[in-house]
Design a protein around this motif. Structure first.
Motif, mmCIF file in Angstrom:
data_model
loop_
_atom_site.group_PDB
_atom_site.id
_atom_site.type_symbol
_atom_site.label_atom_id
_atom_site.label_comp_id
_atom_site.label_asym_id
_atom_site.label_seq_id
_atom_site.Cartn_x
_atom_site.Cartn_y
_atom_site.Cartn_z
ATOM 1 N N LYS A 77 8.086 -29.844 35.793
ATOM 2 C CA LYS A 77 8.897 -31.020 36.133
ATOM 3 C C LYS A 77 8.521 -31.562 37.504
ATOM 4 O O LYS A 77 8.434 -32.784 37.695
ATOM 5 N N LEU A 78 8.309 -30.673 38.460
ATOM 6 C CA LEU A 78 7.923 -31.087 39.810
ATOM 7 C C LEU A 78 6.579 -31.825 39.784
ATOM 8 O O LEU A 78 6.428 -32.873 40.417
ATOM 9 N N LEU A 79 5.631 -31.304 39.025
ATOM 10 C CA LEU A 79 4.339 -31.976 38.903
ATOM 11 C C LEU A 79 4.504 -33.358 38.262
ATOM 12 O O LEU A 79 3.839 -34.317 38.674
ATOM 13 N N CYS A 80 5.391 -33.459 37.271
ATOM 14 C CA CYS A 80 5.674 -34.767 36.649
ATOM 15 C C CYS A 80 6.290 -35.720 37.670
ATOM 16 O O CYS A 80 5.881 -36.879 37.777
ATOM 17 N N GLU A 81 7.269 -35.227 38.414
ATOM 18 C CA GLU A 81 7.963 -36.057 39.386
ATOM 19 C C GLU A 81 6.998 -36.603 40.444
ATOM 20 O O GLU A 81 7.099 -37.760 40.848
ATOM 21 N N ARG A 82 6.053 -35.780 40.854
ATOM 22 C CA ARG A 82 5.112 -36.175 41.900
ATOM 23 C C ARG A 82 3.878 -36.883 41.330
ATOM 24 O O ARG A 82 2.941 -37.186 42.056
ATOM 25 N N ASN A 83 3.868 -37.100 40.018
ATOM 26 C CA ASN A 83 2.749 -37.743 39.318
ATOM 27 C C ASN A 83 1.424 -37.012 39.542
ATOM 28 O O ASN A 83 0.378 -37.625 39.723
ATOM 29 N N ILE A 84 1.487 -35.688 39.501
ATOM 30 C CA ILE A 84 0.273 -34.878 39.664
ATOM 31 C C ILE A 84 0.144 -33.842 38.547
ATOM 32 O O ILE A 84 -0.496 -32.804 38.724
ATOM 33 N N LEU A 85 0.717 -34.119 37.385
ATOM 34 C CA LEU A 85 0.644 -33.167 36.277
ATOM 35 C C LEU A 85 -0.801 -32.899 35.861
ATOM 36 O O LEU A 85 -1.116 -31.827 35.363
ATOM 37 N N ARG A 86 -1.695 -33.843 36.101
ATOM 38 C CA ARG A 86 -3.106 -33.636 35.755
ATOM 39 C C ARG A 86 -3.730 -32.499 36.572
ATOM 40 O O ARG A 86 -4.805 -32.018 36.246
ATOM 41 N N GLU A 87 -3.044 -32.068 37.619
ATOM 42 C CA GLU A 87 -3.510 -30.940 38.439
ATOM 43 C C GLU A 87 -3.113 -29.591 37.835
ATOM 44 O O GLU A 87 -3.446 -28.540 38.384
ATOM 45 N N TYR A 88 -2.411 -29.612 36.709
ATOM 46 C CA TYR A 88 -1.874 -28.384 36.125
ATOM 47 C C TYR A 88 -2.971 -27.348 35.860
ATOM 48 O O TYR A 88 -2.794 -26.171 36.162
ATOM 49 N N GLY A 89 -4.094 -27.769 35.304
ATOM 50 C CA GLY A 89 -5.182 -26.829 35.023
ATOM 51 C C GLY A 89 -5.683 -26.155 36.288
ATOM 52 O O GLY A 89 -5.933 -24.945 36.312
ATOM 53 N N GLY A 90 -5.828 -26.917 37.366
ATOM 54 C CA GLY A 90 -6.247 -26.348 38.640
ATOM 55 C C GLY A 90 -5.209 -25.391 39.198
ATOM 56 O O GLY A 90 -5.548 -24.371 39.811
ATOM 57 N N CYS A 91 -3.933 -25.716 38.993
ATOM 58 C CA CYS A 91 -2.857 -24.815 39.423
ATOM 59 C C CYS A 91 -2.952 -23.487 38.669
ATOM 60 O O CYS A 91 -2.775 -22.415 39.259
ATOM 61 N N CYS A 92 -3.255 -23.558 37.374
ATOM 62 C CA CYS A 92 -3.443 -22.337 36.576
ATOM 63 C C CYS A 92 -4.608 -21.521 37.122
ATOM 64 O O CYS A 92 -4.517 -20.293 37.233
ATOM 65 N N ASP A 93 -5.700 -22.201 37.457
ATOM 66 C CA ASP A 93 -6.871 -21.503 38.004
ATOM 67 C C ASP A 93 -6.534 -20.809 39.312
ATOM 68 O O ASP A 93 -6.944 -19.667 39.545
ATOM 69 N N GLU A 94 -5.817 -21.493 40.186
ATOM 70 C CA GLU A 94 -5.443 -20.895 41.474
ATOM 71 C C GLU A 94 -4.493 -19.724 41.279
ATOM 72 O O GLU A 94 -4.628 -18.696 41.923
ATOM 73 N N PHE A 95 -3.553 -19.854 40.370
ATOM 74 C CA PHE A 95 -2.617 -18.776 40.062
ATOM 75 C C PHE A 95 -3.393 -17.539 39.599
ATOM 76 O O PHE A 95 -3.184 -16.438 40.090
ATOM 77 N N ARG A 96 -4.323 -17.749 38.665
ATOM 78 C CA ARG A 96 -5.133 -16.646 38.132
ATOM 79 C C ARG A 96 -6.022 -16.051 39.230
ATOM 80 O O ARG A 96 -6.172 -14.846 39.347
ATOM 81 N N ARG A 97 -6.602 -16.913 40.076
ATOM 82 C CA ARG A 97 -7.468 -16.433 41.154
ATOM 83 C C ARG A 97 -6.684 -15.523 42.100
ATOM 84 O O ARG A 97 -7.151 -14.450 42.477
ATOM 85 N N ARG A 98 -5.474 -15.937 42.465
ATOM 86 C CA ARG A 98 -4.643 -15.136 43.369
ATOM 87 C C ARG A 98 -4.227 -13.821 42.710
ATOM 88 O O ARG A 98 -4.227 -12.768 43.350
ATOM 89 N N TYR A 99 -3.894 -13.881 41.428
ATOM 90 C CA TYR A 99 -3.524 -12.663 40.700
ATOM 91 C C TYR A 99 -4.699 -11.690 40.681
ATOM 92 O O TYR A 99 -4.540 -10.495 40.950
ATOM 93 N N HIS A 100 -5.871 -12.193 40.362
ATOM 94 C CA HIS A 100 -7.054 -11.331 40.303
ATOM 95 C C HIS A 100 -7.373 -10.742 41.672
ATOM 96 O O HIS A 100 -7.711 -9.555 41.775
ATOM 97 N N ALA A 101 -7.267 -11.533 42.721
ATOM 98 C CA ALA A 101 -7.536 -11.036 44.076
ATOM 99 C C ALA A 101 -6.550 -9.924 44.448
ATOM 100 O O ALA A 101 -6.952 -8.906 45.017
ATOM 101 N N ASP A 102 -5.290 -10.104 44.120
ATOM 102 C CA ASP A 102 -4.273 -9.100 44.450
ATOM 103 C C ASP A 102 -4.421 -7.817 43.638
ATOM 104 O O ASP A 102 -3.949 -6.762 44.055
#
Length: 179
Positions: A77-102
């Motif tokens: 919803k926040l991504l929709c509100e800020r009109n940046i939902l197209r960044e969702y895939g990159g957010c997933c990549d960053e989430f996974r990258r941080r998980y893997h690093a940890d």
């Protein structure tokens, strides 16, 4: 990946670490990413600025509200509100990258002309874990142009065991001798 995706994906990761929901949210993020990829018209609808924000968030609630964790639903919803939902895939990549690093996980991609069996994938994964000293998340790509052998990419390094790679290496060595 954009800076926006790094910031938002990283912020979500930090929040769900505190809430002990990393694995659950990570799995749900990837599932929603797959749904967005399979339904590009739905993604366009959620990104359409002419549709009021309230209607778009209502659509998110209807689609994911009862099936996904509230933090993830609110994140979308926040991504929709800020009109940046197209960044969702990159957010997933960053989430996974941080998980893997940890968690000491390295991502590896194996490319071959034909699909490897589960047993072959497991054997390769074990060998890569031994070489890297890390747990490996292994994905497979098929490329018909790969002639015999495998090409593996692991932590920015490429290991080319294909016939093409061996011939190229031999050609470079011959060029060095001749010059």
């Amino acid at each position: 990946m954009t800076q926006t995706a790094r910031v938002y994906g990283g912020s979500l990761y930090e929040l769900v670490v505190e809430e002990n929901l990393v694995e659950t949210i990570g799995e749900q993020m990837e599932e929603i990413r797959r749904l967005f990829w399979e339904n590009p018209d739905y993604m366009k609808l959620l990104c359409e600025p002419s549709i009021p924000w309230e209607e778009r968030t209502s659509l998110v609630d209807q689609s994911f509200g009862t099936q996904a964790e509230k933090y993830l639903v609110n994140f979308i919803k926040l991504l929709c509100e800020r009109n940046i939902l197209r960044e969702y895939g990159g957010c997933c990549d960053e989430f996974r990258r941080r998980y893997h690093a940890d968690n000491g996980i390295a991502e590896a991609v194996v490319t071959s002309a034909v699909a490897l069996s589960d047993a072959q994938m497991e054997t390769l994964k074990q060998k890569l874990e031994k070489v890297s000293g890390k747990q490996i998340s292994l994905t497979q790509k098929k490329d018909a142009s790969v002639v015999a052998g495998l090409r593996v990419e692991l932590e920015g390094r490429s290991y080319d065991g294909t016939i093409q790679g061996r011939l190229a290496s031999l050609s470079r060595k011959l060029d060095e001798i001749i010059v």
